[in-house]
Design a protein around this motif. Structure first.
Motif, mmCIF file in Angstrom:
data_model
loop_
_atom_site.group_PDB
_atom_site.id
_atom_site.type_symbol
_atom_site.label_atom_id
_atom_site.label_comp_id
_atom_site.label_asym_id
_atom_site.label_seq_id
_atom_site.Cartn_x
_atom_site.Cartn_y
_atom_site.Cartn_z
ATOM 1 N N SER A 51 0.573 -1.165 0.064
ATOM 2 C CA SER A 51 0.132 -0.326 -0.215
ATOM 3 C C SER A 51 1.111 1.037 0.218
ATOM 4 O O SER A 51 1.827 0.976 0.352
ATOM 5 C CB SER A 51 -1.033 0.291 1.583
ATOM 6 O OG SER A 51 -1.670 -0.960 1.246
ATOM 7 N N ASN A 199 -5.659 -1.048 8.068
ATOM 8 C CA ASN A 199 -5.611 -1.565 7.191
ATOM 9 C C ASN A 199 -4.801 -3.240 7.048
ATOM 10 O O ASN A 199 -3.732 -3.059 6.911
ATOM 11 C CB ASN A 199 -4.964 -0.676 5.825
ATOM 12 C CG ASN A 199 -4.961 0.198 4.904
ATOM 13 O OD1 ASN A 199 -6.132 -0.195 4.688
ATOM 14 N ND2 ASN A 199 -5.644 1.385 6.195
ATOM 15 N N THR A 202 -2.332 -4.427 4.119
ATOM 16 C CA THR A 202 -1.325 -4.996 4.047
ATOM 17 C C THR A 202 -0.058 -5.693 4.217
ATOM 18 O O THR A 202 -0.029 -5.536 5.461
ATOM 19 C CB THR A 202 -1.344 -2.642 4.361
ATOM 20 O OG1 THR A 202 -1.832 -2.579 3.136
ATOM 21 C CG2 THR A 202 -0.002 -2.600 3.514
#
Lengths: 713, 713
Positions: A51, A199, A202
């Motif tokens: 990411s 996230n 990731t």
């Protein structure tokens, strides 16, 4: 041929195609890009996930609410010629008001006003700030005046570029905060912490990059949309806070003029001043300290941290000797050329990844359609791949990848196949390196510049950005050749001599630049160090304006070593020595003499072998000096395989050594021997079909761009 | 068409032919030449008689017997790089031992030894003379050393050149005495006295020239037969006696390095130092004083005295302001070009004579046959004549003539006819001038250089000797155009401003030269003077590197006035302004843009009109500055009629004035209006047949080289 070592850009809405291509190309990682998102279907496909994060512009609401933390820099006003005893200057005239806002609220004590006709600073009591104008009194008619001033930046440059280029209209303009303000730094850390939580899929946070973009000043005029851009300049690290902290930390004062340099700024192409280098070190310390905190956040969340070595890379300096303090797990470099692959491969970190071209965008960097009907993007791919691969064959790259909109590639099956082939080639080359290093000639080339190791394998920016920079062409040639290469500082050599491990010194570039070295060559200690080295049997290669500064007997300060000098005009009536051309080992094996460059080249002594000339000017020469040998080349173009070979021959001749490793008679073909694998990699670096002859391997017929791995004879 | 104003070279053994050609060409004077004598039959033919005399080499027996009076000069040894703590230098190594003998017997106190790596002089106690070698002790390995020393010259340079070129074998080598030694001076006077008595038929003594040849150093190596040659350099005026007298006269010390300048010597192309200019004045005083005595001898014998402005011309300086002190009755200039005709015409003396080309020798200056079977010497004649005539149409020349072996022309009747026609043209042009001056545009051009008026209409030597010197091309263009031209010194303008009578300043040439001006432009007073002049409505024309010195904001110090600057490399990342080409009056009437020259030109501001460009570089521009106008031309080649017109247009545009005098639409045709004669001279300066259109005169069909005199409309 296997899988792994490949990063595919994913694209939500094209999940099936993303996964099909991931399979076809052997991708083990999927990434997002500017403008693309990864959907759960992609995130859950079992691939690693990169990411991209650009912290300084991620939270625009916070930046808007804390504009005292926005980044700043020094600018120089347009020069104004005085007509009378008062001059009024609008500092921001001709600068982009979208990018810059005059900062009159803090740091005016750092501003400076100069009479550029005399070079003298105007005393503080002879100028005043009147609103957003500077009024200078007591000016001398016919003298030119400028103001060095601080400007706050309202628009982060990469955001600005994408916005303007893609005509994004009302889309929000992103601002960049300066984390030297503690509140901003804490906010970045907190933001990243929260982002990591949000996230979980990731696996790798790809920083793009850290805090400070390379310098890029925009203008307000249609015929001058940009004023200045330098990939390596630290102009954007300046603020009143940073200037004050510098003085606190070092006891020294750094002035606006140390950055402005009468409008030259701190371009990487110019030799740096000592105080600017101390500023760079000061910035580097800050960037490393906060950068390490951020990497630590990423690590605590069980993710890896890679850094993208472009955009806001300033202060990261992978070749500073302190890069490992960041704790990055990998580095990713956008590449077009072999030397950029070498740059990436040499960074002290675990994973070295290349972002290849073409970028998966509708148009390329020059606006030419790439993925439009009728295009052959596979040709672009091979064009760059064959260049970059030259460097990859010499030094290990762990991963490659693409970026942009994957869906654009769907109508181009030949491109899809070409990527698959490239990925296979990459994995094969990587595996050869993992088994053992490639063989090199027993020659170490020391590339000597103002910057030394700090600018290892780079002359600031991509080859196509400085297409005439001969230093870049020397790097690009060397990057695919079987020599050890080191980067030395001129002042280190002056102080300590040429390191014993170096066999051949190379000094290349236009006079006055950081590459050739400029005034550094006035130092007798430097001249003596190099003369002593060559006289004792060392080699010296000078290209274009080596050791050049107009002083003393001429221009090339080592004209005695080289046997060549350049008449700057004041030797017009000094008669030049005539010569006949000699057959020379320099032009053996398909080497090609370069195009002439500049004027006034002449021989400084008898006994210099001239291999090529342009009219009366020697352009390729060899001269003995003591027990050593000096080679002069007036120019070099790495786009010519024959000129790349010319440089290889120059290395061998300057080192006084015959070639020991197999090489093809055709210089378009690079040969790399991997002894541990008993493999010879034969790579056609050109877009032509080539019939090449190799010692022990006979004649080989190679397709355009072909890589062939052969058992060692 | 009449007779007079023509000098024919006579040749004994060819008396009838001499007299026939004298009749055909309207010669009123006959001359001898190198290698020819005049027999009584020629001397008694009723023509005036010129006799050539070169006093310093006329009495070789006396010179041989008085070798302490031979001429001397400073030389710099070849640089030697020290390997250890002692360096031994052979000062004359690589110099011609036919020309030079080391002078260790007098003046060693003027020698200097330098460390050229540091630029420092080595103290006198660290070097000694050991026979004909210089031994330097305490040298630093890797530093380069040179010796400045005095050499006695054994062979007068013109004698040497003729001897070597014509392979004269055992023929006596002529020496040159230095009349600064009183015994030598007295001998010259006595010799001339005796000569005048012995040559009663001579009406004009043509001095060739006086005492000191331009500098010309010969070498001993086959690949470097000459080391240095400069038409305007005073190197050959040096001797221990002169150096001591200089100090006595001025109280100042002039050093060997003031002449040697690290091997650049005192080339006319380089800006002179203040002390070198004082030396020139000191030499000039001596040359004028003794020269006047010699002229007086000639006058007392009822003869006229002319001086040849070449060879041993140094110190004569027709534009010093003191030339009339010599009392010469005329000056003779060897010419190839229009500017040389202007140079001759402007000298304050009674008779101005041109020695035209081709010289009546078997081969020309470049060794090409001229008067051999199959040659067309009439073409050579027209080639030079059409060039020289451009200057003759603008300023009165009283006489023309030829030199060499007349008999060579006998097989070439077309040449004989062409000379007759040329002589007629000359007389017609001369008569127009005698009736009244030609009309000029109301514009005075001030050509601004380091030398100013001292180098009026010359950039040192002939056009073909400096074929790339843009300053020469500017002179050659202006020499045939209807403008008043003055030559100004940079330091005079700095001190006193631009004279009110000047409308347009012109500054042209490579950076750092005496023509462009070099460091003089660092003087704010000079910059202010020119800015003030232009801002008040004056014109400025810059060609190639005007006002150039790498300093401050860039290179062209008046980049604000010009609107153009040159990036020397350190502005590589400063973005340059884009532009579109404009229609411009600069390119009107057949003007042609010059070829590009150098690199890095860019616009410094908005509002600059670009008439021509090469790639991204503007090469022909116009910019307003205050009430005035600046024109920039990147280059100029006077061999192109279109570029000569470009310069004329630049003068008009810079002056802000429309053309008032008639001119042809075709720039190969020069038009000169003689109002007092109501005559318009239309001259085709090219070798082409031209159909030209003139206002009021309609279409004219002109033969190659044709001169047509038309009644004024």
């Amino acid at each position: 041929m296997g899988s792994g070592g490949f990063t595919i850009p994913g694209e939500s809405g094209h999940e099936a195609y993303t996964l099909a291509m991931a399979e076809k190309w052997g991708a083990d990682v999927v990434r997002d890009s500017d403008g693309t998102k990864l959907s759960p279907e992609i995130l859950d496909a079992g691939l690693g996930v990169y990411s991209t994060v650009c912290l300084i512009r991620e939270d625009n609401a916070w930046a808007r609410a804390h504009q005292d933390t926005l980044q700043q820099n020094f600018l120089m006003s347009e020069p104004v010629t005085a007509a009378g005893a008062e001059v009024v200057i609008d500092p921001l005239a001709t600068y982009s008001l979208d990018q810059f806002r005059l900062n009159t609220s803090d740091g005016v004590e750092f501003w400076q006003v100069f009479d550029r006709t005399t070079g003298e600073e105007i005393s503080r009591d002879a100028w005043k700030l009147d609103g957003d104008r500077v009024v200078i009194t007591g000016t001398l008619p016919g003298h030119r005046y400028t103001v060095n001033f601080l400007a706050t930046r309202l628009w982060e440059e990469i955001s600005m570029y994408n916005h303007v280029t893609n005509d994004w209209g009302d889309k929000e303009r992103l601002m960049s905060v300066d984390p030297r303000h503690p509140a901003a730094a804490e906010h970045l850390v907190e933001w990243l912490e929260a982002w990591c939580v949000a996230n979980p899929a990731t696996t790798v946070v790809r920083f793009t990059s850290l805090f400070y973009n390379f310098a890029w000043f925009w203008g307000s005029e249609a015929d001058r949309p940009h004023h200045y851009a330098d990939w390596g300049s630290y102009d954007f690290t300046v603020s009143p806070l940073a200037l004050r902290q510098f003085t606190e930390a070092t006891g020294e004062t750094i002035t606006s003029e140390d950055f402005v340099n009468a409008g030259r700024y701190t371009s990487t192409h110019n030799p740096p001043s000592a105080i600017y280098e101390r500023w760079m070190a000061f910035v580097g310390e800050f960037v490393r300290e906060l950068g390490a905190r951020l990497v630590d956040v990423v690590h605590r969340h069980g993710k890896a941290a890679y850094v993208f070595y472009d955009d806001s890379w300033v202060g990261i300096e992978p070749y500073s000797g302190s890069f490992e303090e960041f704790g990055f797990d990998g580095i990713i470099k956008s590449v077009f050329s072999a030397y950029e692959a070498r740059l990436c491969a040499g960074v002290p970190t675990q994973t070295h990844e290349l972002r290849l071209h073409p970028y998966l965008f509708p148009v390329d960097l020059e606006g030419k359609p790439t993925f439009a009907p009728g295009c052959r993007p596979e040709d672009d791919l091979q064009f760059y791949w064959t260049r970059v691969r030259r460097g990859m064959l010499r030094a290990r790259i762990d991963r490659i990848g693409l970026g942009g909109y994957l869906s654009l590639t769907e109508p181009f099956p030949a491109f899809q196949d070409a990527v698959a082939d490239m990925a296979d080639q990459h994995r094969a080359i990587r595996d050869l390196h993992l088994a053992g290093e490639p063989a090199v000639e027993p020659v170490t080339v020391g590339v000597i510049t103002s910057w030394g190791a700090l600018r290892t394998w780079t002359a600031s920016g991509h080859l196509h950005e400085n297409p005439d920079l001969v230093f870049n062409h020397a790097l690009e040639s060397l990057a695919g050749q079987p020599y050890r290469v080191e980067f030395l500082r001129l002042d280190d050599v002056a102080a300590n001599g040429v390191p014993a491990r170096v066999d051949v010194l190379l000094n290349a570039g236009p006079a006055g630049t950081a590459w050739s070295g400029g005034d550094a060559w006035l130092d007798p200690a430097l001249q003596v160090a190099v003369r002593t080295f060559v006289a004792a049997g060392g080699g010296f290669i000078g290209i274009q304006d080596p050791t050049a500064v107009h002083h003393g007997l001429g221009v090339f300060q080592l004209s005695d070593v080289l046997g060549v000098d350049r008449d700057p005009g004041d030797l017009a009536r000094v008669m030049k020595r005539s010569f006949a051309l000699s057959d020379s080992a320099l032009l053996a094996d398909g080497a090609e003499a370069p195009a002439p460059r500049g004027t006034g080249l002449f021989l400084t002594r008898a006994g210099v072998e001239v291999a090529a000339a342009h009219g009366d000017a020697p352009t390729v020469t060899v001269a003995g000096f003591g027990d050593g040998t000096a080679v002069y080349l007036a120019n070099l173009d790495s786009n010519s395989a024959g000129q790349r070979r010319l440089l290889a021959n120059a290395v061998q001749v300057a080192a006084g050594r015959a070639v020991t490793l197999p090489r093809a008679d055709d210089p378009r073909v690079d040969v790399t021997v991997f002894p541990a694998s008993s493999t010879i990699a034969v790579a056609n670096a050109s877009g032509d079909a080539v019939m090449a002859s190799l010692p022990g391997l006979g004649e080989l017929s190679l397709e355009p761009g072909e890589l062939r791995l052969l058992p060692q004879a």
